[in-house]
Design a protein around this motif. Structure first.
Motif, PDB file in Angstrom:
ATOM      1  N   ALA A  53     -12.071 -10.969  -5.917  1.00 61.67           N
ATOM      2  CA  ALA A  53     -12.209 -11.600  -4.601  1.00 61.67           C
ATOM      3  C   ALA A  53     -11.006 -11.304  -3.713  1.00 61.67           C
ATOM      4  O   ALA A  53     -11.155 -10.911  -2.553  1.00 61.67           O
ATOM      5  CB  ALA A  53     -12.388 -13.105  -4.764  1.00 61.67           C
ATOM      6  N   THR A  54      -9.805 -11.497  -4.259  1.00 61.92           N
ATOM      7  CA  THR A  54      -8.609 -11.327  -3.425  1.00 61.92           C
ATOM      8  C   THR A  54      -8.322  -9.858  -3.127  1.00 61.92           C
ATOM      9  O   THR A  54      -8.042  -9.491  -1.985  1.00 61.92           O
ATOM     10  CB  THR A  54      -7.385 -11.975  -4.095  1.00 61.92           C
ATOM     11  N   LEU A  55      -8.393  -9.021  -4.150  1.00 65.22           N
ATOM     12  CA  LEU A  55      -8.139  -7.594  -3.931  1.00 65.22           C
ATOM     13  C   LEU A  55      -9.241  -6.980  -3.071  1.00 65.22           C
ATOM     14  O   LEU A  55      -8.979  -6.093  -2.257  1.00 65.22           O
ATOM     15  CB  LEU A  55      -8.030  -6.873  -5.273  1.00 65.22           C
ATOM     16  N   GLY A  56     -10.470  -7.476  -3.247  1.00 65.04           N
ATOM     17  CA  GLY A  56     -11.563  -6.970  -2.418  1.00 65.04           C
ATOM     18  C   GLY A  56     -11.381  -7.337  -0.967  1.00 65.04           C
ATOM     19  O   GLY A  56     -11.547  -6.513  -0.072  1.00 65.04           O
ATOM     20  N   SER A  57     -11.005  -8.589  -0.705  1.00 66.80           N
ATOM     21  CA  SER A  57     -10.801  -9.048   0.664  1.00 66.80           C
ATOM     22  C   SER A  57      -9.648  -8.322   1.333  1.00 66.80           C
ATOM     23  O   SER A  57      -9.680  -8.066   2.540  1.00 66.80           O
ATOM     24  CB  SER A  57     -10.537 -10.557   0.668  1.00 66.80           C
ATOM     25  N   SER A  58      -8.643  -7.954   0.553  1.00 68.85           N
ATOM     26  CA  SER A  58      -7.453  -7.308   1.119  1.00 68.85           C
ATOM     27  C   SER A  58      -7.610  -5.804   1.277  1.00 68.85           C
ATOM     28  O   SER A  58      -6.758  -5.154   1.898  1.00 68.85           O
ATOM     29  CB  SER A  58      -6.237  -7.586   0.224  1.00 68.85           C
ATOM     30  N   GLY A  59      -8.651  -5.229   0.669  1.00 67.43           N
ATOM     31  CA  GLY A  59      -8.857  -3.789   0.760  1.00 67.43           C
ATOM     32  C   GLY A  59      -8.185  -2.984  -0.340  1.00 67.43           C
ATOM     33  O   GLY A  59      -8.166  -1.755  -0.285  1.00 67.43           O
ATOM     34  N   LEU A  60      -7.665  -3.668  -1.377  1.00 64.63           N
ATOM     35  CA  LEU A  60      -6.956  -2.973  -2.453  1.00 64.63           C
ATOM     36  C   LEU A  60      -7.808  -2.737  -3.697  1.00 64.63           C
ATOM     37  O   LEU A  60      -7.394  -2.013  -4.605  1.00 64.63           O
ATOM     38  CB  LEU A  60      -5.707  -3.761  -2.865  1.00 64.63           C
ATOM     39  N   LEU A  61      -8.984  -3.341  -3.755  1.00 64.64           N
ATOM     40  CA  LEU A  61      -9.756  -3.303  -4.991  1.00 64.64           C
ATOM     41  C   LEU A  61     -10.154  -1.888  -5.392  1.00 64.64           C
ATOM     42  O   LEU A  61     -10.116  -1.544  -6.579  1.00 64.64           O
ATOM     43  CB  LEU A  61     -11.006  -4.178  -4.869  1.00 64.64           C
ATOM     44  N   ASP A  73      11.613  -1.506  -0.628  1.00 59.59           N
ATOM     45  CA  ASP A  73      12.807  -1.222  -1.433  1.00 59.59           C
ATOM     46  C   ASP A  73      12.479  -0.955  -2.902  1.00 59.59           C
ATOM     47  O   ASP A  73      13.357  -0.502  -3.657  1.00 59.59           O
ATOM     48  CB  ASP A  73      13.786  -2.395  -1.354  1.00 59.59           C
ATOM     49  N   LEU A  74      11.258  -1.243  -3.318  1.00 59.35           N
ATOM     50  CA  LEU A  74      10.923  -1.161  -4.736  1.00 59.35           C
ATOM     51  C   LEU A  74      11.077   0.241  -5.327  1.00 59.35           C
ATOM     52  O   LEU A  74      11.657   0.377  -6.410  1.00 59.35           O
ATOM     53  CB  LEU A  74       9.514  -1.701  -4.971  1.00 59.35           C
ATOM     54  N   PRO A  75      10.580   1.310  -4.695  1.00 56.63           N
ATOM     55  CA  PRO A  75      10.742   2.632  -5.308  1.00 56.63           C
ATOM     56  C   PRO A  75      12.194   2.983  -5.619  1.00 56.63           C
ATOM     57  O   PRO A  75      12.487   3.576  -6.672  1.00 56.63           O
ATOM     58  CB  PRO A  75      10.147   3.577  -4.256  1.00 56.63           C
ATOM     59  N   ALA A  77       0.840  -1.208   0.000  1.00 58.50           N
ATOM     60  CA  ALA A  77       0.000   0.000   0.000  1.00 58.50           C
ATOM     61  C   ALA A  77       0.872   1.254   0.000  1.00 58.50           C
ATOM     62  O   ALA A  77       0.557   2.243  -0.666  1.00 58.50           O
ATOM     63  CB  ALA A  77      -0.935  -0.002   1.204  1.00 58.50           C
ATOM     64  N   GLY A  78       1.979   1.203   0.721  1.00 63.14           N
ATOM     65  CA  GLY A  78       2.898   2.333   0.737  1.00 63.14           C
ATOM     66  C   GLY A  78       3.526   2.574  -0.621  1.00 63.14           C
ATOM     67  O   GLY A  78       3.751   3.731  -1.021  1.00 63.14           O
ATOM     68  N   VAL A  79       3.819   1.504  -1.358  1.00 61.91           N
ATOM     69  CA  VAL A  79       4.362   1.651  -2.708  1.00 61.91           C
ATOM     70  C   VAL A  79       3.335   2.313  -3.625  1.00 61.91           C
ATOM     71  O   VAL A  79       3.662   3.217  -4.409  1.00 61.91           O
ATOM     72  CB  VAL A  79       4.797   0.286  -3.276  1.00 61.91           C
TER      73      VAL A  79
END
Length: 219
Positions: free
Chosen positions: A118-126, A210-212, A92-94
């Motif tokens: 389903a997965t993104l919705g459950s995780s709050g990212l959708l 570390d990705l950014p 989420a920070g990325v």
């Protein structure tokens, strides 16, 4: 040159589903008479469409599976996701960072839209990704073919060479490289084959934070 579009894989990169789905797969394959653990399934099948996995399993067990076998697996997976799916720590920070920077991003997955919802919705990212989803179900070939990444780049209006892919599987890395994109492999999961991922041309990283610094010359 800094990328103008970041394409994320879904499972294992945005949401922590790989171990859960591979435990389910291991149980199914074992029941077919070929004992296999979750990590072994992950190493064999990770990143591939279920239709391709069906062909691989049929060769392993010497049996022809029902035509609807992929849909049966998807149904079992969707049931398991109802218990809750976690975000990959730090992702989420990325996404927040990319929003602040003004760099567009999207998802390019072997999974079908129903699974991603389903997965993104459950995780709050959708909510922040719903209009940026691309699936191999819209392509002639799944990963390791580059089709889904090329579809994402074309739809988002970016040249492949200006895109960066974030993956965690060898088929995904091969797909990104075949598309002519830079590829970064998230190897936090111990089941990842680091040697193969590096050999396929990916830049490896263990922590999402570390990705950014890897993506941009001046993060």
């Amino acid at each position: 040159m800094d990328p103008s579009l970041i394409i994320f894989d879904c499972d294992g990169v945005l949401v922590d589903t790989e171990r859960l789905t591979n435990q389910t797969m291991a149980s199914l394959v074992t029941d077919l008479g070929f004992p296999m653990t979750g990590p072994e399934c992950q190493q064999r099948f990770m990143g591939r469409p279920l239709e391709t996995i069906q062909d691989m399993i049929e060769k392993l067990v010497g049996k022809t599976l029902p035509d609807d076998w992929p849909d049966q697996v998807r149904k079992r997976d969707l049931e398991s996701f109802k218990a809750g799916v976690s975000q990959i720590p730090g992702v989420a920070g990325v996404l927040d960072y990319l929003d602040t920077r003004g760099t567009p991003y999207c998802v390019g997955s072997s999974g079908k839209y129903e699974k991603m919802h389903a997965t993104l919705g459950s995780s709050g990212l959708l909510a922040r990704l719903e209009d940026k989803l691309f699936s191999s179900q819209d392509c002639e070939k799944g990963k390791p073919a580059p089709d889904v990444f090329l579809l994402a780049a074309r739809t988002m209006g970016k040249a492949p060479e200006d895109c960066a892919v974030v993956e965690d599987s060898l088929p995904g890395v091969l797909a990104g490289r075949a598309a002519g994109m830079r590829v970064f492999a998230f190897v936090h999961d111990p089941a990842c084959d680091r040697t193969a991922l590096r050999g396929a041309g990916a830049v490896l990283f263990e922590h999402m934070e570390d990705l950014p610094g890897l993506l941009f010359s001046n993060p």
